[in-house]
Each structure stands twice: as C-alpha cells, then as structure tokens.
Design an enzyme around this catalytic site. Structure first.
Site, PDB file in Angstrom:
ATOM      1  N   LYS A   1       5.216  89.492  11.295  1.00 55.12           N
ATOM      2  CA  LYS A   1       4.259  90.577  10.969  1.00 55.12           C
ATOM      3  C   LYS A   1       2.782  90.017  11.024  1.00 55.12           C
ATOM      4  CE  LYS A   1       2.629  94.098   8.869  1.00 55.12           C
ATOM      5  NZ  LYS A   1       2.477  95.506   9.654  1.00 55.12           N
TER       6      LYS A   1
ATOM      7  N   CYS B   1      -5.279  96.596  15.451  1.00 53.06           N
ATOM      8  CA  CYS B   1      -4.540  97.195  14.481  1.00 53.06           C
ATOM      9  C   CYS B   1      -5.284  98.569  13.829  1.00 53.06           C
ATOM     10  CB  CYS B   1      -4.423  96.397  12.775  1.00 53.06           C
ATOM     11  SG  CYS B   1      -3.591  97.043  11.797  1.00 53.06           S
TER      12      CYS B   1
ATOM     13  N   ILE C   1       1.376  97.073  25.086  1.00 56.17           N
ATOM     14  CA  ILE C   1       0.147  97.613  24.006  1.00 56.17           C
ATOM     15  C   ILE C   1       0.495  97.750  22.455  1.00 56.17           C
ATOM     16  CG2 ILE C   1      -1.028  99.064  25.924  1.00 56.17           C
ATOM     17  CD1 ILE C   1       0.606 101.564  24.926  1.00 56.17           C
TER      18      ILE C   1
ATOM     19  N   GLY D   1       7.212 104.077  20.312  1.00 60.88           N
ATOM     20  CA  GLY D   1       8.282 104.853  20.815  1.00 60.88           C
ATOM     21  C   GLY D   1       8.387 105.019  22.310  1.00 60.88           C
TER      22      GLY D   1
ATOM     23  N   GLY E   1       5.812  98.606  23.902  1.00 60.65           N
ATOM     24  CA  GLY E   1       5.776 100.013  24.070  1.00 60.65           C
ATOM     25  C   GLY E   1       6.857 100.879  24.662  1.00 60.65           C
TER      26      GLY E   1
HETATM   27  C1  LIG Z   1       6.118 100.135  11.253  1.00 57.49           C
HETATM   28  C2  LIG Z   1       5.333  99.361  12.439  1.00 57.49           C
HETATM   29  C3  LIG Z   1       4.296  98.473  11.887  1.00 57.49           C
HETATM   30  C4  LIG Z   1       3.681  97.665  13.038  1.00 57.49           C
HETATM   31  N1  LIG Z   1       2.811  96.473  12.588  1.00 57.49           N
HETATM   32  C5  LIG Z   1       2.192  96.071  13.506  1.00 57.49           C
HETATM   33  C6  LIG Z   1       1.547  94.559  13.025  1.00 57.49           C
HETATM   34  O1  LIG Z   1       1.534  94.101  11.804  1.00 57.49           O
HETATM   35  N2  LIG Z   1       0.790  93.968  14.051  1.00 57.49           N
HETATM   36  C7  LIG Z   1       1.047  94.500  15.333  1.00 57.49           C
HETATM   37  O2  LIG Z   1       0.260  93.701  16.134  1.00 57.49           O
HETATM   38  N3  LIG Z   1       1.592  95.503  15.693  1.00 57.49           N
HETATM   39  C8  LIG Z   1       2.322  95.979  14.708  1.00 57.49           C
HETATM   40  N4  LIG Z   1       2.958  97.470  15.043  1.00 57.49           N
HETATM   41  C9  LIG Z   1       2.839  97.970  16.529  1.00 57.49           C
HETATM   42  C10 LIG Z   1       4.015  97.223  17.463  1.00 57.49           C
HETATM   43  O3  LIG Z   1       4.050  95.855  17.283  1.00 57.49           O
HETATM   44  C11 LIG Z   1       4.151  97.825  19.028  1.00 57.49           C
HETATM   45  O4  LIG Z   1       3.007  97.200  19.620  1.00 57.49           O
HETATM   46  C12 LIG Z   1       3.980  99.418  18.930  1.00 57.49           C
HETATM   47  O5  LIG Z   1       4.803  99.891  17.854  1.00 57.49           O
HETATM   48  C13 LIG Z   1       4.617  99.776  20.467  1.00 57.49           C
HETATM   49  O6  LIG Z   1       5.948  99.192  20.664  1.00 57.49           O
HETATM   50  P1  LIG Z   1       7.065 100.295  20.536  1.00 57.49           P
HETATM   51  O7  LIG Z   1       6.976 101.644  21.402  1.00 57.49           O
HETATM   52  O8  LIG Z   1       8.332  99.518  20.566  1.00 57.49           O
HETATM   53  O9  LIG Z   1       7.042 100.743  18.890  1.00 57.49           O
HETATM   54  C14 LIG Z   1       3.718  97.944  14.347  1.00 57.49           C
HETATM   55  C15 LIG Z   1       4.584  99.122  14.487  1.00 57.49           C
HETATM   56  C16 LIG Z   1       5.332  99.724  13.807  1.00 57.49           C
HETATM   57  C17 LIG Z   1       6.020 100.838  14.268  1.00 57.49           C
END
Ligand SMILES: Cc1cc2nc3c(=O)[nH]c(=O)nc-3n(C[C@H](O)[C@H](O)[C@H](O)COP(=O)(O)O)c2cc1C
Length: 314
Positions: free
Chosen positions: A47, A130, A195, A224, A252
């Site tokens: 995290k 962020c 991304i 998602g 992503g």
């Molecule tokens: C619940 C949640 C918490 C996230 N917290 C962080 C974080 O602490 N640091 C970060 O770089 N990205 C964070 N992200 C972004 C994800 O790492 C990722 O870049 C983004 O969700 C796109 O990927 P996905 O389509 O597989 O969800 C978070 C995403 C979600 C859904």
C-alpha cells in the site's frame, strides 16, 4: 510439451511471474502482505505509505459495479516504519516494491531517505498520482505538474541511488505523454507503472439519488475493466517515447489472461491487478496465470519476450 516461461525482468529485478498485485488493494496489513508473499504473484507491492499511519477517508469509500470500481480511500496505511519492519522480519523470497506517497514533496524526500537506509527493498514505486486526498483538494496531482515533477526528480536523484520507479496518472493527450517521457528520460528511472485510477469519476445510486461513496462529495478514482483502453494507450505511447532501458509495468483493467496479453503486447514487461484482486481475492493470480499461459500456448509463444511491444498497426 515445451515449458512456457512467464517470468519477467524489470531492469534487473527478476520476477518468476509477470503478474503481480497493484498498490493499495489488499496489501496494507501484515496478513495481506504475507498472503501475497505466499501466492503466485510475481512480486509484492505495498500500500502507498506515508511517514505516519493514516486511517484514510470516511466510509463508504469503495464501490464496485460490473464495469469497474470507484474509490476514495485517502491512503489508509500503517506508516513507512511498519512496511520496513515487515520486510526486515519476513525477508520475502520475491521482489518487494515499497510504494510511497508523501502528502507533500518534503514528505516524499523524508520517505525516500528512510527507504534508502533499508537494504532489503528491491525498488521504490513512487506514487505521483494519488487522486483521493482531502488534504490536497486545492492542489493537482504531482504527475500532472510537469515542472514540479522534473524539479522533484532532479533533487531526489542527487541523494537516492537505488532502483526507483514512478506510478503515473493516466494522460489523455499524446503531447502530455511525450512531455512526461522527455522528463523521465533524463533520470535513472528503473520503471514506470501506468496507470493509476482515472481521477474524478462519479457513480450514482439512482434508487437513493445519491453518490455511492462518501468522501469528496462522491468523486473518486475509477479502476477496473472500464479503464483498460486508457491503460493500454498510456503503455503503448510510453513504450514508444521512453528510453528502452526503462521498463513499463502495466496497470488498469486486468481481469483476464487476455488483458495480461494485451498489456504486454503494447509494451508492458509486467502487469498489476487492483480492482479484480479486490473482487476475487488471492486466487486471482493463479487464474490469470493459467489463462495467460493457455493463450501463449495457443499462439506458440514460450516467453513474454516473443511478443512484448510487438503490436501490429493496420
Ligand atoms: C481500493 C483501492 C486503493 C488503491 N490505493 C492505491 C495506493 O495506495 N497507491 C497507488 O499507487 N494506487 C492505488 N490504487 C490504484 C491501483 O493501484 C490501480 O492503479 C488502479 O486501481 C487501476 O488498476 P485496476 O483497474 O486493476 O483496478 C488503488 C486502487 C483501489 C481500487
């Protein structure tokens, strides 16, 4: 049958599988990180952490629907000392990426100085993107401020000499990607993760005529399957514009083996899974691996190097 190898090499950091977790999803506590360590994920990303622990934003702060997720977590994390101690204690047998996300540039320097003293981190993933901090509501994302990012990296590489990658927000114009790549190409960056969530999305509950999450009047980062086209476009363009020794980690919209294949075809050396990991739990890594290997077998590929970046343009 010839063995299919899905290992990857991120600028010298060796991953036995090119599929790993994305920062922020089920990687905050000791239990969650230990579970990723034991799984078939090719690496562990933490995290994003700050100097002191944070509880994050008020609930409800995460919502998932069929096309993706919206979140406004506000960086709940246990503080950098917890993650460094975890690493010291557990000594993971797979690469360990410490994600950091200071609330200010000063705090980022402090975090990086601290991480610099830890011998066991394979790399820092510096979060420049962020979108969900209440404290920063009047400031833009660092990754959207080209001048500040350049200045920040210039200062940080004066004292930080270990592997470091940057996690970028999505860019929507070719010009912006070119400009960011031009900046990154001037520094000893090890990898780029693109991304992060698409900032400032809004999802509505029509029954109650409200937003589905509470913080920031319901606006949050979108993840998602809905964001996959933006992830692919960013990966492809950064692959073209970045120095060839800077690896790309795609993130992503990864929900299936086909999505993994598409990210790598566009130029990613590895992929991260966020929303789908949240949805499905730790077995997601086994399933994606199986589906990905089955695609490679059908296509007669034996390693990701057979097709990485080789997208055909009609
Ligand atoms: C619940 C949640 C918490 C996230 N917290 C962080 C974080 O602490 N640091 C970060 O770089 N990205 C964070 N992200 C972004 C994800 O790492 C990722 O870049 C983004 O969700 C796109 O990927 P996905 O389509 O597989 O969800 C978070 C995403 C979600 C859904």
């Amino acid at each position: 049958m010839k063995k299919i190898d899905i290992s990857s090499n991120i600028n010298g950091i060796k991953l036995t599988s090119c599929i790993m977790n994305a920062s922020g999803v089920l990687c905050c506590t000791e239990k969650e990180l230990s579970e990723i360590m034991m799984s078939s994920s090719g690496a562990v990303v933490t995290k994003s952490c700050t100097m002191i622990p944070r509880e994050g934003n008020l609930e409800p702060r995460y919502f998932k629907w069929n096309m993706g997720s919206i979140n406004s977590m506000g960086l709940p994390n246990l503080g950098i000392d917890f993650y460094l101690n975890f690493l010291e204690k557990k000594k993971p047998k797979k690469p360990f990426f410490l994600s950091i996300s200071g609330l200010s540039i000063e705090e980022n320097y402090q975090l990086i100085r601290k991480a610099n003293l830890s011998p066991n981190i394979n790399a820092i993933e510096l979060n420049l993107s962020c979108p969900n901090l209440i404290e920063k509501k009047d400031q833009g994302l660092l990754g959207y401020d080209f001048y500040k990012t350049s200045d920040f990296l210039d200062n940080l590489f004066k004292f930080y000499k270990k592997p470091l990658g940057v996690k970028l927000p999505p860019y929507f114009e070719d010009f912006h990607i070119k400009k960011m790549a031009f900046i990154l190409n001037q520094f000893p960056i090890c990898f780029v993760t693109c991304i992060n969530s698409l900032p400032n999305g809004l999802f509505i509950d029509i029954n109650h005529e409200t937003t589905v999450i509470h913080p920031k009047k319901g606006f949050g980062g979108i993840g998602g399957s809905i964001i996959k086209p933006f992830a692919l476009a960013n990966i492809r363009k950064f692959y073209i514009y970045l120095r060839k020794d800077i690896s790309i980690i795609g993130c992503g919209g990864i929900c299936s083996g086909k999505d993994v294949f598409e990210h790598i075809l566009c130029g990613a050396s590895a992929v991260q899974v966020g929303t789908q990991f949240f949805q499905e739990g730790i077995q997601v890594f086994d399933r994606l691996k199986k589906e990905f290997i089955s695609i490679l077998r059908k296509k007669n590929y034996f390693s990701i190097e057979n097709f990485k970046g080789q997208l055909n343009v009609i």
